[in-house]
Scaffold this active site. Structure first.
Site, short mmCIF file in Angstrom:
data_model
loop_
_atom_site.label_atom_id
_atom_site.label_comp_id
_atom_site.label_asym_id
_atom_site.label_seq_id
_atom_site.Cartn_x
_atom_site.Cartn_y
_atom_site.Cartn_z
N ASN A 51 0.83 -1.22 -0.05
CA ASN A 51 -0.01 0.05 -0.10
C ASN A 51 0.85 1.10 0.27
O ASN A 51 0.39 2.21 0.50
CB ASN A 51 -0.67 0.10 1.32
CG ASN A 51 -1.82 -1.30 1.29
OD1 ASN A 51 -2.44 -1.61 0.29
ND2 ASN A 51 -1.94 -1.76 2.59
N HIS A 137 -14.30 -2.59 5.60
CA HIS A 137 -13.32 -3.19 6.28
C HIS A 137 -13.63 -3.88 7.73
O HIS A 137 -14.59 -3.18 8.48
CB HIS A 137 -12.21 -2.28 6.46
CG HIS A 137 -10.93 -2.55 7.07
ND1 HIS A 137 -10.32 -2.55 8.30
CD2 HIS A 137 -9.79 -3.17 6.25
CE1 HIS A 137 -9.08 -2.87 8.17
NE2 HIS A 137 -8.92 -3.47 7.09
N GLU A 179 -16.46 2.90 2.98
CA GLU A 179 -14.93 3.29 2.44
C GLU A 179 -15.20 4.13 1.08
O GLU A 179 -16.05 4.09 0.48
CB GLU A 179 -14.24 1.85 2.27
CG GLU A 179 -13.98 1.11 3.23
CD GLU A 179 -13.22 -0.20 2.88
OE1 GLU A 179 -12.52 -0.32 2.26
OE2 GLU A 179 -13.52 -1.02 3.82
N SER A 183 -11.00 -1.41 -0.17
CA SER A 183 -9.73 -1.78 -0.10
C SER A 183 -9.38 -3.23 -0.87
O SER A 183 -8.09 -3.52 -1.27
CB SER A 183 -9.10 -2.09 1.57
OG SER A 183 -10.27 -3.18 2.11
N ASP A 208 -14.21 6.24 5.21
CA ASP A 208 -12.98 5.74 5.54
C ASP A 208 -11.91 5.91 4.17
O ASP A 208 -12.30 5.29 3.12
CB ASP A 208 -13.00 4.15 5.79
CG ASP A 208 -11.80 3.60 5.95
OD1 ASP A 208 -10.62 3.87 5.51
OD2 ASP A 208 -11.73 2.70 6.78
N HIS A 211 -7.63 3.97 1.55
CA HIS A 211 -6.94 3.89 0.13
C HIS A 211 -7.24 5.07 -0.69
O HIS A 211 -6.76 4.99 -1.86
CB HIS A 211 -7.44 2.72 -0.50
CG HIS A 211 -6.90 1.47 0.46
ND1 HIS A 211 -5.79 0.84 0.20
CD2 HIS A 211 -7.71 0.84 1.52
CE1 HIS A 211 -5.69 -0.06 1.09
NE2 HIS A 211 -6.87 -0.24 2.02
N LYS A 240 -0.30 3.83 4.85
CA LYS A 240 -0.53 3.31 3.54
C LYS A 240 0.01 4.27 2.71
O LYS A 240 1.58 4.37 2.58
CB LYS A 240 -1.91 3.10 3.35
CG LYS A 240 -2.22 1.86 4.08
CD LYS A 240 -3.70 1.55 4.14
CE LYS A 240 -3.95 0.06 4.88
NZ LYS A 240 -5.32 -0.07 5.14
#
Ligand SMILES: *Cc1c(COP(=O)(O)O)cnc(C)c1O
Length: 402
Positions: A51, A137, A179, A183, A208, A211, A240
Protein backbone atom coordinates in the site's frame (compact mmCIF):
# COMPACT_ATOMS: atom_id res chain seq x y z
CA UNK A 1 1.88 -30.87 30.84
CA UNK A 2 1.91 -28.37 28.02
CA UNK A 3 0.96 -31.09 25.58
CA UNK A 4 -2.02 -32.02 27.78
CA UNK A 5 -3.12 -28.43 27.81
CA UNK A 6 -3.04 -28.01 24.05
CA UNK A 7 -4.89 -31.28 23.68
CA UNK A 8 -7.66 -30.01 25.90
CA UNK A 9 -7.85 -26.82 23.92
CA UNK A 10 -8.33 -28.79 20.75
CA UNK A 11 -6.59 -26.07 18.79
CA UNK A 12 -4.90 -28.44 16.37
CA UNK A 13 -8.28 -29.33 14.93
CA UNK A 14 -9.05 -25.70 14.25
CA UNK A 15 -5.72 -25.27 12.48
CA UNK A 16 -6.35 -28.47 10.54
CA UNK A 17 -9.74 -27.19 9.43
CA UNK A 18 -8.10 -24.01 8.18
CA UNK A 19 -5.63 -26.05 6.17
CA UNK A 20 -8.43 -28.16 4.70
CA UNK A 21 -10.27 -25.08 3.49
CA UNK A 22 -7.05 -23.54 2.16
CA UNK A 23 -7.61 -20.71 4.64
CA UNK A 24 -4.49 -21.24 6.71
CA UNK A 25 -2.35 -18.11 6.72
CA UNK A 26 1.28 -17.46 7.34
CA UNK A 27 3.35 -14.33 7.15
CA UNK A 28 5.81 -14.11 4.29
CA UNK A 29 8.99 -12.41 5.45
CA UNK A 30 9.65 -9.26 3.49
CA UNK A 31 13.18 -7.96 3.25
CA UNK A 32 14.79 -5.06 1.52
CA UNK A 33 14.01 -1.38 1.39
CA UNK A 34 10.31 -0.66 0.81
CA UNK A 35 9.82 -0.06 -2.90
CA UNK A 36 9.20 -1.70 -6.23
CA UNK A 37 11.60 -4.60 -5.63
CA UNK A 38 11.65 -6.63 -2.43
CA UNK A 39 12.59 -10.07 -1.15
CA UNK A 40 9.66 -12.31 -0.23
CA UNK A 41 10.81 -15.29 1.84
CA UNK A 42 14.21 -14.82 0.25
CA UNK A 43 12.90 -14.60 -3.31
CA UNK A 44 13.53 -11.37 -5.20
CA UNK A 45 10.30 -10.06 -6.73
CA UNK A 46 8.55 -7.07 -8.21
CA UNK A 47 6.30 -5.75 -5.45
CA UNK A 48 2.65 -5.45 -6.50
CA UNK A 49 1.20 -6.05 -3.03
CA UNK A 50 2.11 -2.98 -1.05
CA UNK A 51 0.00 0.00 0.00
CA UNK A 52 3.07 2.22 -0.37
CA UNK A 53 1.22 3.79 -3.30
CA UNK A 54 3.38 6.91 -3.61
CA UNK A 55 6.67 5.30 -2.65
CA UNK A 56 6.92 7.47 0.47
CA UNK A 57 7.92 4.67 2.88
CA UNK A 58 11.46 5.00 1.51
CA UNK A 59 11.48 8.77 0.84
CA UNK A 60 14.84 10.27 1.94
CA UNK A 61 13.33 13.46 3.42
CA UNK A 62 10.85 11.47 5.52
CA UNK A 63 13.62 9.14 6.73
CA UNK A 64 15.76 12.15 7.63
CA UNK A 65 12.89 13.78 9.56
CA UNK A 66 12.11 10.47 11.26
CA UNK A 67 15.66 9.84 12.45
CA UNK A 68 16.23 13.45 13.57
CA UNK A 69 12.96 13.34 15.51
CA UNK A 70 13.98 10.14 17.29
CA UNK A 71 17.18 11.84 18.45
CA UNK A 72 15.25 14.93 19.55
CA UNK A 73 12.17 13.40 21.21
CA UNK A 74 13.26 9.88 22.14
CA UNK A 75 11.98 6.48 21.10
CA UNK A 76 8.49 6.46 22.58
CA UNK A 77 5.77 8.69 23.97
CA UNK A 78 5.70 6.72 27.26
CA UNK A 79 2.02 7.33 28.08
CA UNK A 80 -1.40 7.93 26.61
CA UNK A 81 -2.21 11.37 25.21
CA UNK A 82 -4.38 12.23 28.21
CA UNK A 83 -1.80 11.24 30.83
CA UNK A 84 1.72 12.29 29.86
CA UNK A 85 2.19 11.30 26.22
CA UNK A 86 0.86 14.36 24.37
CA UNK A 87 3.70 15.99 22.40
CA UNK A 88 4.01 19.06 20.14
CA UNK A 89 4.48 16.78 17.12
CA UNK A 90 1.02 15.28 17.70
CA UNK A 91 -0.57 18.74 17.80
CA UNK A 92 1.38 19.93 14.75
CA UNK A 93 0.29 16.87 12.78
CA UNK A 94 -3.35 17.34 13.78
CA UNK A 95 -3.28 21.03 12.88
CA UNK A 96 -1.83 20.17 9.49
CA UNK A 97 -4.46 17.48 8.86
CA UNK A 98 -7.31 19.85 9.77
CA UNK A 99 -6.02 22.54 7.39
CA UNK A 100 -5.37 20.00 4.63
CA UNK A 101 -8.83 18.43 4.99
CA UNK A 102 -10.48 21.84 5.52
CA UNK A 103 -12.08 20.73 8.77
CA UNK A 104 -12.12 22.46 12.15
CA UNK A 105 -10.04 19.81 13.86
CA UNK A 106 -8.39 16.41 13.61
CA UNK A 107 -7.24 13.66 15.95
CA UNK A 108 -4.45 11.13 15.49
CA UNK A 109 -4.89 7.46 16.43
CA UNK A 110 -2.32 4.69 16.74
CA UNK A 111 -3.81 2.87 13.74
CA UNK A 112 -6.75 2.88 11.38
CA UNK A 113 -8.15 -0.15 13.13
CA UNK A 114 -8.22 1.81 16.39
CA UNK A 115 -9.63 4.89 14.69
CA UNK A 116 -12.62 3.08 13.18
CA UNK A 117 -13.42 1.27 16.41
CA UNK A 118 -13.12 4.54 18.32
CA UNK A 119 -15.31 6.55 15.94
CA UNK A 120 -18.24 4.16 15.88
CA UNK A 121 -18.26 3.28 19.57
CA UNK A 122 -17.82 6.90 20.70
CA UNK A 123 -20.62 8.26 18.52
CA UNK A 124 -23.28 5.61 18.95
CA UNK A 125 -25.20 3.72 21.60
CA UNK A 126 -28.32 1.55 21.75
CA UNK A 127 -30.49 4.42 20.50
CA UNK A 128 -28.72 4.75 17.17
CA UNK A 129 -28.64 3.13 13.75
CA UNK A 130 -25.44 2.44 11.78
CA UNK A 131 -25.93 1.71 8.08
CA UNK A 132 -22.83 -0.08 6.79
CA UNK A 133 -21.72 -1.38 3.36
CA UNK A 134 -21.35 -5.18 3.34
CA UNK A 135 -17.78 -4.91 2.03
CA UNK A 136 -16.58 -2.42 4.65
CA UNK A 137 -13.24 -3.17 6.30
CA UNK A 138 -13.01 -5.45 9.35
CA UNK A 139 -12.21 -2.44 11.57
CA UNK A 140 -15.57 -0.87 10.67
CA UNK A 141 -17.35 -4.19 11.23
CA UNK A 142 -15.66 -4.57 14.61
CA UNK A 143 -16.59 -0.98 15.54
CA UNK A 144 -20.21 -1.86 14.75
CA UNK A 145 -19.98 -5.06 16.78
CA UNK A 146 -18.55 -3.22 19.78
CA UNK A 147 -21.12 -0.44 19.67
CA UNK A 148 -24.57 -1.08 21.05
CA UNK A 149 -26.19 0.49 18.01
CA UNK A 150 -28.54 -1.29 15.65
CA UNK A 151 -26.51 -2.19 12.56
CA UNK A 152 -28.06 -2.40 9.11
CA UNK A 153 -25.72 -3.92 6.50
CA UNK A 154 -26.51 -2.99 2.90
CA UNK A 155 -25.62 -4.65 -0.38
CA UNK A 156 -22.35 -3.27 -1.73
CA UNK A 157 -22.84 0.31 -2.96
CA UNK A 158 -26.60 -0.20 -3.32
CA UNK A 159 -28.20 3.23 -2.89
CA UNK A 160 -31.77 1.92 -2.79
CA UNK A 161 -30.88 -0.29 0.14
CA UNK A 162 -29.29 2.69 1.92
CA UNK A 163 -32.41 4.76 1.34
CA UNK A 164 -34.67 1.99 2.66
CA UNK A 165 -32.57 1.75 5.81
CA UNK A 166 -32.60 5.53 6.25
CA UNK A 167 -36.40 5.62 6.03
CA UNK A 168 -36.77 3.41 9.09
CA UNK A 169 -38.07 5.40 12.04
CA UNK A 170 -37.09 5.24 15.66
CA UNK A 171 -33.36 5.85 15.79
CA UNK A 172 -32.02 8.87 17.68
CA UNK A 173 -29.18 9.34 15.19
CA UNK A 174 -28.43 7.63 11.91
CA UNK A 175 -24.98 7.07 10.43
CA UNK A 176 -23.99 5.84 7.00
CA UNK A 177 -20.46 4.41 6.93
CA UNK A 178 -18.46 3.51 3.83
CA UNK A 179 -14.96 3.27 2.47
CA UNK A 180 -14.16 5.72 -0.33
CA UNK A 181 -11.99 3.25 -2.28
CA UNK A 182 -12.81 -0.31 -1.24
CA UNK A 183 -9.63 -1.95 -0.05
CA UNK A 184 -10.07 -5.37 -1.65
CA UNK A 185 -12.14 -4.37 -4.69
CA UNK A 186 -10.70 -1.05 -5.81
CA UNK A 187 -14.12 0.35 -6.60
CA UNK A 188 -15.22 3.88 -5.83
CA UNK A 189 -18.13 4.43 -3.45
CA UNK A 190 -20.93 6.67 -4.80
CA UNK A 191 -20.00 9.37 -2.28
CA UNK A 192 -22.03 12.21 -3.81
CA UNK A 193 -25.18 10.13 -3.81
CA UNK A 194 -24.58 8.85 -0.28
CA UNK A 195 -23.95 12.41 0.90
CA UNK A 196 -27.20 13.61 -0.68
CA UNK A 197 -29.13 10.73 0.92
CA UNK A 198 -27.63 11.57 4.31
CA UNK A 199 -28.66 15.20 3.94
CA UNK A 200 -32.20 14.25 2.88
CA UNK A 201 -32.62 11.93 5.85
CA UNK A 202 -30.76 13.93 8.47
CA UNK A 203 -28.08 11.26 8.83
CA UNK A 204 -24.33 11.54 9.38
CA UNK A 205 -21.83 10.34 6.77
CA UNK A 206 -18.64 8.58 7.91
CA UNK A 207 -16.04 7.93 5.18
CA UNK A 208 -12.92 5.77 5.51
CA UNK A 209 -10.26 7.15 3.15
CA UNK A 210 -7.60 4.53 3.98
CA UNK A 211 -7.03 3.90 0.25
CA UNK A 212 -8.24 7.22 -1.15
CA UNK A 213 -6.00 9.63 0.73
CA UNK A 214 -2.72 10.40 -0.99
CA UNK A 215 -3.91 9.12 -4.37
CA UNK A 216 -7.05 11.21 -5.02
CA UNK A 217 -7.97 14.85 -4.48
CA UNK A 218 -6.25 18.04 -5.66
CA UNK A 219 -3.81 17.92 -2.70
CA UNK A 220 -4.08 14.18 -2.07
CA UNK A 221 -6.82 14.67 0.54
CA UNK A 222 -8.79 11.74 -0.81
CA UNK A 223 -11.79 10.89 -2.96
CA UNK A 224 -14.16 13.10 -0.91
CA UNK A 225 -12.17 16.20 -1.85
CA UNK A 226 -11.97 15.07 -5.46
CA UNK A 227 -15.78 14.80 -5.61
CA UNK A 228 -16.52 17.89 -3.48
CA UNK A 229 -18.13 15.76 -0.77
CA UNK A 230 -17.86 16.95 2.84
CA UNK A 231 -18.60 14.03 5.17
CA UNK A 232 -19.30 14.58 8.86
CA UNK A 233 -16.47 12.25 9.81
CA UNK A 234 -13.52 11.34 7.63
CA UNK A 235 -10.91 8.87 8.61
CA UNK A 236 -7.64 8.12 6.88
CA UNK A 237 -4.42 6.32 7.63
CA UNK A 238 -0.79 7.36 7.82
CA UNK A 239 0.62 3.90 7.13
CA UNK A 240 -0.49 3.35 3.54
CA UNK A 241 0.06 6.10 0.94
CA UNK A 242 1.75 8.24 3.63
CA UNK A 243 4.20 5.38 4.19
CA UNK A 244 4.63 5.78 7.97
CA UNK A 245 2.14 4.56 10.61
CA UNK A 246 -1.03 5.62 12.40
CA UNK A 247 -4.33 7.16 11.37
CA UNK A 248 -6.49 10.23 11.84
CA UNK A 249 -10.05 11.44 12.08
CA UNK A 250 -10.97 14.88 10.71
CA UNK A 251 -14.19 16.77 11.36
CA UNK A 252 -15.79 19.41 13.52
CA UNK A 253 -14.28 20.62 16.80
CA UNK A 254 -17.14 19.11 18.78
CA UNK A 255 -16.65 15.72 17.07
CA UNK A 256 -12.96 15.69 17.95
CA UNK A 257 -13.70 16.80 21.54
CA UNK A 258 -16.12 13.94 21.91
CA UNK A 259 -13.60 11.42 20.53
CA UNK A 260 -10.93 12.65 22.96
CA UNK A 261 -13.38 12.08 25.80
CA UNK A 262 -15.10 8.91 24.66
CA UNK A 263 -13.10 6.92 22.10
CA UNK A 264 -11.64 4.14 24.22
CA UNK A 265 -9.18 3.12 21.50
CA UNK A 266 -7.77 6.65 21.76
CA UNK A 267 -7.91 7.02 25.54
CA UNK A 268 -6.60 3.67 26.71
CA UNK A 269 -3.50 3.29 24.59
CA UNK A 270 -0.02 4.75 24.55
CA UNK A 271 0.31 7.74 22.22
CA UNK A 272 2.18 7.18 18.95
CA UNK A 273 5.92 7.85 19.28
CA UNK A 274 6.47 11.58 18.66
CA UNK A 275 8.94 10.77 15.88
CA UNK A 276 6.24 8.81 14.05
CA UNK A 277 3.98 11.85 14.09
CA UNK A 278 6.85 14.07 12.91
CA UNK A 279 7.58 11.69 10.03
CA UNK A 280 3.87 11.46 9.14
CA UNK A 281 3.67 15.27 9.07
CA UNK A 282 6.59 15.34 6.64
CA UNK A 283 4.82 12.72 4.50
CA UNK A 284 1.61 14.80 4.38
CA UNK A 285 3.66 17.86 3.48
CA UNK A 286 5.04 15.95 0.51
CA UNK A 287 1.64 14.50 -0.44
CA UNK A 288 0.10 18.00 -0.60
CA UNK A 289 3.08 19.52 -2.47
CA UNK A 290 3.83 19.61 -6.23
CA UNK A 291 6.00 16.53 -5.68
CA UNK A 292 2.96 14.69 -4.32
CA UNK A 293 1.07 15.81 -7.41
CA UNK A 294 3.81 14.40 -9.65
CA UNK A 295 3.64 11.10 -7.79
CA UNK A 296 -0.15 11.06 -8.21
CA UNK A 297 0.29 11.63 -11.94
CA UNK A 298 2.72 8.72 -12.11
CA UNK A 299 0.47 6.29 -10.25
CA UNK A 300 -2.45 7.36 -12.46
CA UNK A 301 -0.34 6.81 -15.54
CA UNK A 302 0.48 3.34 -14.22
CA UNK A 303 -3.18 2.62 -13.49
CA UNK A 304 -4.09 3.51 -17.09
CA UNK A 305 -1.27 1.42 -18.58
CA UNK A 306 -2.04 -1.64 -16.45
CA UNK A 307 -5.77 -1.31 -17.11
CA UNK A 308 -5.15 -1.17 -20.86
CA UNK A 309 -3.07 -4.34 -20.72
CA UNK A 310 -5.44 -6.25 -18.43
CA UNK A 311 -8.36 -5.41 -20.73
CA UNK A 312 -6.81 -7.83 -23.20
CA UNK A 313 -7.45 -10.74 -20.85
CA UNK A 314 -10.04 -9.59 -18.30
CA UNK A 315 -13.40 -7.80 -18.41
CA UNK A 316 -12.97 -4.00 -18.26
CA UNK A 317 -13.43 -2.14 -15.00
CA UNK A 318 -15.82 0.79 -14.64
CA UNK A 319 -13.27 2.87 -12.79
CA UNK A 320 -9.66 1.77 -13.16
CA UNK A 321 -7.92 2.05 -9.80
CA UNK A 322 -4.55 1.54 -8.10
CA UNK A 323 -6.16 -1.49 -6.39
CA UNK A 324 -6.94 -4.10 -9.01
CA UNK A 325 -8.43 -7.43 -7.92
CA UNK A 326 -8.20 -10.41 -10.25
CA UNK A 327 -11.11 -12.64 -9.26
CA UNK A 328 -10.33 -16.33 -8.98
CA UNK A 329 -12.91 -17.83 -6.60
CA UNK A 330 -11.53 -20.88 -4.78
CA UNK A 331 -8.97 -20.19 -2.05
CA UNK A 332 -6.61 -23.04 -2.94
CA UNK A 333 -6.39 -22.04 -6.59
CA UNK A 334 -5.85 -18.41 -5.61
CA UNK A 335 -2.90 -19.27 -3.40
CA UNK A 336 -1.47 -21.56 -6.07
CA UNK A 337 -1.61 -18.77 -8.65
CA UNK A 338 -0.06 -16.33 -6.20
CA UNK A 339 2.81 -18.78 -5.50
CA UNK A 340 3.30 -19.29 -9.21
CA UNK A 341 3.53 -15.53 -9.77
CA UNK A 342 6.13 -15.32 -7.01
CA UNK A 343 8.18 -18.12 -8.52
CA UNK A 344 8.31 -16.05 -11.71
CA UNK A 345 9.35 -12.90 -9.86
CA UNK A 346 6.02 -11.16 -9.18
CA UNK A 347 4.69 -10.66 -5.66
CA UNK A 348 0.90 -10.42 -5.82
CA UNK A 349 -0.74 -11.64 -2.64
CA UNK A 350 -3.78 -13.90 -2.64
CA UNK A 351 -6.72 -12.58 -0.61
CA UNK A 352 -9.16 -15.02 1.00
CA UNK A 353 -11.99 -15.21 3.49
CA UNK A 354 -12.47 -13.50 5.92
CA UNK A 355 -10.74 -10.56 4.19
CA UNK A 356 -13.25 -11.05 1.36
CA UNK A 357 -16.54 -13.02 1.26
CA UNK A 358 -16.26 -16.80 0.96
CA UNK A 359 -15.88 -18.06 -2.60
CA UNK A 360 -14.50 -14.74 -3.88
CA UNK A 361 -10.78 -15.26 -3.28
CA UNK A 362 -8.64 -13.18 -5.58
CA UNK A 363 -5.22 -11.85 -6.38
CA UNK A 364 -5.00 -8.23 -5.29
CA UNK A 365 -2.69 -6.21 -7.48
CA UNK A 366 -1.66 -2.81 -6.10
CA UNK A 367 0.20 -0.23 -8.13
CA UNK A 368 2.78 2.32 -7.01
CA UNK A 369 4.04 5.54 -8.53
CA UNK A 370 7.52 3.97 -8.43
CA UNK A 371 6.67 1.17 -10.87
CA UNK A 372 8.32 1.71 -14.22
CA UNK A 373 6.57 0.93 -17.49
CA UNK A 374 8.90 -2.09 -17.80
CA UNK A 375 7.76 -3.28 -14.35
CA UNK A 376 4.13 -3.09 -15.47
CA UNK A 377 4.84 -4.97 -18.68
CA UNK A 378 6.78 -7.66 -16.84
CA UNK A 379 4.01 -8.03 -14.24
CA UNK A 380 1.38 -8.31 -16.96
CA UNK A 381 3.38 -10.94 -18.82
CA UNK A 382 3.68 -13.05 -15.67
CA UNK A 383 -0.03 -12.70 -14.85
CA UNK A 384 -0.96 -13.64 -18.38
CA UNK A 385 1.27 -16.73 -18.38
CA UNK A 386 0.02 -17.85 -14.97
CA UNK A 387 -3.61 -17.41 -15.97
CA UNK A 388 -3.17 -19.28 -19.26
CA UNK A 389 -6.14 -21.70 -19.26
CA UNK A 390 -3.89 -24.75 -19.61
CA UNK A 391 -1.98 -23.65 -16.56
CA UNK A 392 -4.60 -23.49 -13.84
CA UNK A 393 -5.01 -27.17 -13.17
CA UNK A 394 -8.23 -28.98 -13.95
CA UNK A 395 -10.47 -26.95 -11.69
CA UNK A 396 -12.80 -26.38 -14.63
CA UNK A 397 -12.56 -22.70 -13.87
CA UNK A 398 -11.32 -20.16 -16.31
CA UNK A 399 -10.30 -17.23 -14.15
CA UNK A 400 -10.10 -15.05 -17.24
CA UNK A 401 -13.87 -15.21 -17.50
CA UNK A 402 -14.80 -14.57 -13.87
C1 LIG B 1 -5.91 -0.76 6.37
C2 LIG B 1 -7.28 -0.27 6.61
C3 LIG B 1 -7.69 0.17 7.86
C4 LIG B 1 -6.80 0.01 9.07
O1 LIG B 1 -5.74 0.89 9.07
P1 LIG B 1 -4.41 0.49 9.86
O2 LIG B 1 -3.73 1.79 10.08
O3 LIG B 1 -3.66 -0.44 8.98
O4 LIG B 1 -4.84 -0.15 11.14
C5 LIG B 1 -8.94 0.71 8.00
N1 LIG B 1 -9.78 0.80 6.95
C6 LIG B 1 -9.44 0.35 5.73
C7 LIG B 1 -10.41 0.48 4.61
C8 LIG B 1 -8.19 -0.21 5.52
O5 LIG B 1 -7.85 -0.70 4.32
Amino acid sequence: MLKELSKNWDLENEIKALHEKALYRNMPEIRGFPGRIIYVDGKCALNFSSNNYLGLAGHPEILETFSQAVLTYGAGSTASRLIAGNCPSHRELEEFIATWKRTEAALVFGSGYQANIGIITALTDGNDLVISDELNHASIIDGCRLSRATVSVFRHMNLNAVEDALKKQGARRKFVVTESIFSMDGDHAPLRELWALCRDHDAFLIVDEAHGAGVYGPAGEGLCAELGVIPDVQMGTLGKAAGVSGAYVAGSRVLIDLLVNRARSFIFTTAPPPAVSAAALKALNIISSPEGQRRRELINRNVQIMDKMLRKILPPRKTPCHIRPIQVGPSDLTMKLSAECLSKGLFVQGIRFPSVPEGTARLRLTLMSDHTIEDLEKAFKIIKSVFEPGNIGNSGLDPLLT
